[in-house]
Structures are given as structure tokens and as C-alpha cells.
Design a protein around this motif. Structure first.
Motif, PDB file in Angstrom:
ATOM      1  N   VAL A  59      18.673  -4.721  -2.045  1.00  0.00           N
ATOM      2  CA  VAL A  59      19.218  -4.353  -0.739  1.00  0.00           C
ATOM      3  C   VAL A  59      20.021  -5.534  -0.189  1.00  0.00           C
ATOM      4  O   VAL A  59      19.498  -6.645  -0.074  1.00  0.00           O
ATOM      5  CB  VAL A  59      18.098  -3.973   0.246  1.00  0.00           C
ATOM      6  CG1 VAL A  59      18.680  -3.508   1.573  1.00  0.00           C
ATOM      7  CG2 VAL A  59      17.192  -2.897  -0.346  1.00  0.00           C
ATOM      8  N   VAL A  77      22.379  -0.400  -1.158  1.00  0.00           N
ATOM      9  CA  VAL A  77      21.093  -0.287  -1.846  1.00  0.00           C
ATOM     10  C   VAL A  77      21.362   0.081  -3.301  1.00  0.00           C
ATOM     11  O   VAL A  77      21.922   1.146  -3.587  1.00  0.00           O
ATOM     12  CB  VAL A  77      20.180   0.771  -1.198  1.00  0.00           C
ATOM     13  CG1 VAL A  77      18.821   0.785  -1.893  1.00  0.00           C
ATOM     14  CG2 VAL A  77      20.008   0.497   0.289  1.00  0.00           C
ATOM     15  N   VAL A 113      13.593  -6.227   5.009  1.00  0.00           N
ATOM     16  CA  VAL A 113      13.093  -5.110   4.208  1.00  0.00           C
ATOM     17  C   VAL A 113      11.603  -5.321   3.984  1.00  0.00           C
ATOM     18  O   VAL A 113      11.196  -6.338   3.413  1.00  0.00           O
ATOM     19  CB  VAL A 113      13.823  -5.008   2.850  1.00  0.00           C
ATOM     20  CG1 VAL A 113      13.341  -3.797   2.077  1.00  0.00           C
ATOM     21  CG2 VAL A 113      15.329  -4.953   3.046  1.00  0.00           C
ATOM     22  N   ILE A 124      13.919  -0.471   5.916  1.00  0.00           N
ATOM     23  CA  ILE A 124      15.047  -1.374   6.150  1.00  0.00           C
ATOM     24  C   ILE A 124      15.306  -1.461   7.645  1.00  0.00           C
ATOM     25  O   ILE A 124      15.426  -0.436   8.324  1.00  0.00           O
ATOM     26  CB  ILE A 124      16.311  -0.885   5.412  1.00  0.00           C
ATOM     27  CG1 ILE A 124      16.023  -0.704   3.922  1.00  0.00           C
ATOM     28  CG2 ILE A 124      17.456  -1.880   5.611  1.00  0.00           C
ATOM     29  CD1 ILE A 124      17.177  -0.073   3.157  1.00  0.00           C
TER      30      ILE A 124
END
Length: 416
Positions: A59, A77, A113, A124
């Protein structure tokens, strides 16, 4: 360990020599028999599992929304698994709207995250007035988090995540300012799906703190609770440490030595966190130069002997060795290595990376172990390679403020 021991006294500094000169201290650039490095002792850096399929996902924050041309940001992502699909999360995925609520904005280009609600999937968090996109195989509506911001509060960065009280639940930390008063806000997990934390901690920060400062969450004191390192990105300034713990953050922040960048790792393999501070000597964005005609350096404070920091100098005078530092265990030996950014200015134009090998007789070796360059390159974070090693996620820039492609760099294949 007593928290007061983390204070970085500059008495008894040991200078090991010149990075970049192959003959300088070459004997300590290799792992030795007495090294405490053990591959089986390293805690793997597991990528968060956002979609709940049991595979780690990567991420990152990335550029603006191409539909409108307005720089409101997106989050990329890269899902794990055989198909390795990629998704880009926009404002609407977080319930954010308009140019006043951009996605991203963290100092490291990595959003917060963590599994906030304990369902096994990572969530997230982004936004200056933060919102969470819940992870898992089934989509759930995004939620605003219950940060106690007032209408007059000034907030410039999204929160960071860490376990600051050591209870096993991830927490979120943010800076806010009202007038000349700046406070650290910490939401302690677990969180409900309505965005409510288990409890909230509010504390004053030093007088010079302001929302534009960056927070780095890392276990720096060896008590199993994450701590906060507070620093000013893109400037030569004095960072400080806020030690976390079971009873909340320590009453007094601890100033560190001046520098440009911070990293935390176990460079000598003794199980005690070490702190690396890059001090490049490169002028700040406003043209102020902290020092003249000296080589850049990295100050390493080993947890086993915090009273005697070690200075590693490198490159040419005004060459900018130490403008950035990043920790990664590139060979999987159980000791962290350190990637050091070298550049004569703060723009991504002539940057190179020098990797110092951890696990020598004195921790980090002072002779270069690997060099990464050829085109301007900036290290962003460490990524698990799947075989006990880590790789560096780097951005290769085109000289335009650091824009460019990202790739993984390791010690095998094209990356070595």
C-alpha cells in the motif's frame, strides 16, 4: 530499560572513518564470527493483508486523480497472490470530497495501515481529518475517525499507526494546532466500525512543535511499545523522541541530535533498537546551510551503549551523504542494514544510495557494501522478499521533484 537512557549524548562520539573509501575500516565491513546476527531471530516484516485473503498487500500513496487533473492524491494497493492485481483508491473510497480533503500527504508516502477493528484484515487511514476504508473481502462504507479536532484546529498530515501502549492493538497518532498551542492526539485501539477508539490521549508537545512536522512510529526504546520520533521533513532540524509505554507517553520528550532523516533498526543484532540519524550538511529549502565544507555523516546510537554514538562520514565535502536513511535486512542474516541517500541538494536529480552492512564487529560497517544508482534514486521503504530477505522499494526520478517509476531493489537478479 530506563527511558532516560535513550537521550542521545554527544560525548564520547566515535568516528569510524570514511564511507566511500574502500580501504577505510574495511575490516569491519564484513560480518564476523562474534556477530550476534541470527537469521532465525529476525521478526519478518509482513505486509498488511487488506483484502483478507491471507496474502500481504503493498500500500503506497501516489499521484493525483487523472479524471480531473486536480492533485487530490490516490492510494495504490498492489494485492498479493498469483494475479497481483492493482487498485487505486480515490477520495470517494474514503468518503472524502473536494480539494480541501486530499488523499495521502504523509511524510513517507506510506499511509497508516493496520487492523483497527480486529477482524483480521488491515484497514487504510488517510486524510488530514482522517477517514478509514475498512479492509476484508466484503466492502464496508468508509468511516470518519473520532479525532477530537475543533473547527479552528490546524492539521497538515494524516495520522500514523503504531502500538504506543504495548497492548497488542494498533493506535493512531496525529498532531493538531490551535493558535500557538500544539497537541499530540492518540486514538487507542481497538476501534468500532463507527470510528470510535477504546480511549483517547491528548498531550502537549514542545513549544516548537507544529502540525507540519512528521511522526515516525518505531520501537526505539526496547520496552515492546512503539515510540514516536518527531521531525521536520526536508530540513536540518532537531528531532525529538516521545517514548510510548503501558501508562501512555513519557512526560518529557527527549531531544535528539540535529539531522535530516531518521531510521530505527537493530544493526548489531543484539535485540536492542538502534537509532540512525542522517546529517548531510545540505542547505535547507530556505537556503540556510547548517555547516560549511564538511562531509555528510550518519550518527548511529546503539542501544547497548547510548552514551557513545558512532559517526560514519562519507562522500565529498558538500556531497550530501546522509540526506536520507532507511533500514532493511537485505541479506536476511538477522541484522538490519542501512541505505543512505547521498545528494548535493534536496531535489531528486543526482541521488545515489549507499548500503552499509549491518552485523559487523561494530554494528554497521563503515565501508560501502552495495551502491545503487545510475539514475536518480530514492529509497521509500523496505518490502519483504519472501525468502527471509527484504528489498528496497525505490523511486527512480526524472529530475522533476522526484517523479518517476517505482521498483524493488534487492541483492539478487537485476537488483544486485
Amino acid at each position: 530499560m530506563e527511558r532516560s537512557r535513550i537521550a542521545l549524548a554527544l560525548t564520547g562520539v566515535v568516528v569510524l572513518g570514511a564511507v566511500g573509501t574502500a580501504s577505510a575500516n574495511d575490516g569491519i565491513a564484513r560480518t564476523v564470527d562474534a556477530s550476534a546476527c541470527r537469521a532465525d531471530a529476525r521478526q519478518p516484516l509482513r505486509e498488511p493483508d487488506v483484502d483478507g485473503d491471507g496474502r500481504g498487500d503493498l500500500v503506497l500513496e501516489t499521484g493525483g486523480d487523472g479524471r480531473t487533473g486536480v492533485e487530490v492524491g490516490r492510494i495504490r494497493v498492489r494485492y498479493g497472490g498469483k494475479d497481483a492485481r492493482t487498485a487505486y483508491l480515490r477520495q470517494e473510497d474514503f468518503g472524502l470530497h473536494g480539494q480541501q480533503e486530499p488523499v495521502g500527504g504523509s511524510a513517507t508516502n506510506v499511509p497508516a495501515v493496520a487492523d483497527l477493528d480486529g477482524d483480521g484484515a488491515a484497514d487504510i487511514v488517510t486524510g488530514e481529518l482522517p477517514a478509514v476504508r475498512w479492509g476484508g473481502p466484503h466492502a464496508a462504507p468508509p468511516t470518519r475517525l473520532d479525532f477530537p479536532y475543533t473547527a479552528d484546529a490546524e492539521v497538515e498530515r494524516p495520522p500514523v499507526t503504531g502500538d504506543f501502549d504495548g497492548d497488542g492493538h494498533p493506535d493512531l497518532a496525529s498532531l493538531r494546532s490551535e493558535g500557538n498551542r500544539t497537541e499530540l492526539l492518540v486514538l487507542h485501539g481497538p476501534f468500532t466500525r463507527e470510528g470510535r477508539p477504546a480511549r483517547t490521549e491528548v498531550r502537549r508537545t514542545p513549544a516548537e512543535a507544529r502540525p507540519g512536522l512528521a511522526l515516525l512510529a518505531a520501537e526505539a526504546t526496547g520496552d515492546r511499545a512503539d515510540d514516536l520520533l518527531v521531525y521536520e521533513p526536508g530540513a536540518h532540524a532537531t528531532p525529538y523522541l516521545l517514548p510510548g509505554g503501558r501508562h501512555g507517553f513519557a512526560a518529557r520528550p527527549l531531544p535528539l541530535t540535529q539531522g535530516d532523516a531518521l531510521a530505527v533498526g537493530d544493526y548489531d543484532g543484539d535485540g536492542i533498537p538502534d537509532v540512525a540519524i542522517g546529517d548531510s550538511g545540505v542547505p535547507d529549502d530556505d537556503g540556510e546551510s547548517p555547516v560549511a565544507d564538511r562531509r555528510g555523516r550518519v550518527l548511529v546510537v546503539y542501544g547497548s551503549d547510548r552514551a557513545h554514538p558512532v559517526v560514519l562520514e562519507g562522500g565529498a565535502p558538500r556531497g550530501g551523504f546522509g540526506l536520507g536513511v532507511l533500514t532493511a535486512d537485505l541479506d536476511g542474516d538477522g541484522c538490519d542494514d542501512l541505505a543512505v541517500r547521498t545528494a548535493p541538494d534536496r531535489w531528486l536529480e543526482t541521488d545515489t544510495l549507499t548500503v552499509l552492512h549491518g552485523g559487523s564487529a561494530h554494528g554497521l560497517g563503515s565501508a560501502p557494501w552495495r551502491r545503487i544508482g545510475g539514475s536518480p534514486v530514492l529509497a521509500e521503504r523496505a518490502v519483504e522478499a519472501g525468502d527471509g530477505r527484504q528489498e528496497l522499494l525505490v523511486t527512480e526520478g526524472d529530475g522533476d521533484g522526484g517523479s518517476g517509476k517505482r521498483r524493488l531493489v534487492g541483492l539478487r537478479g537485476s537488483a544486485s
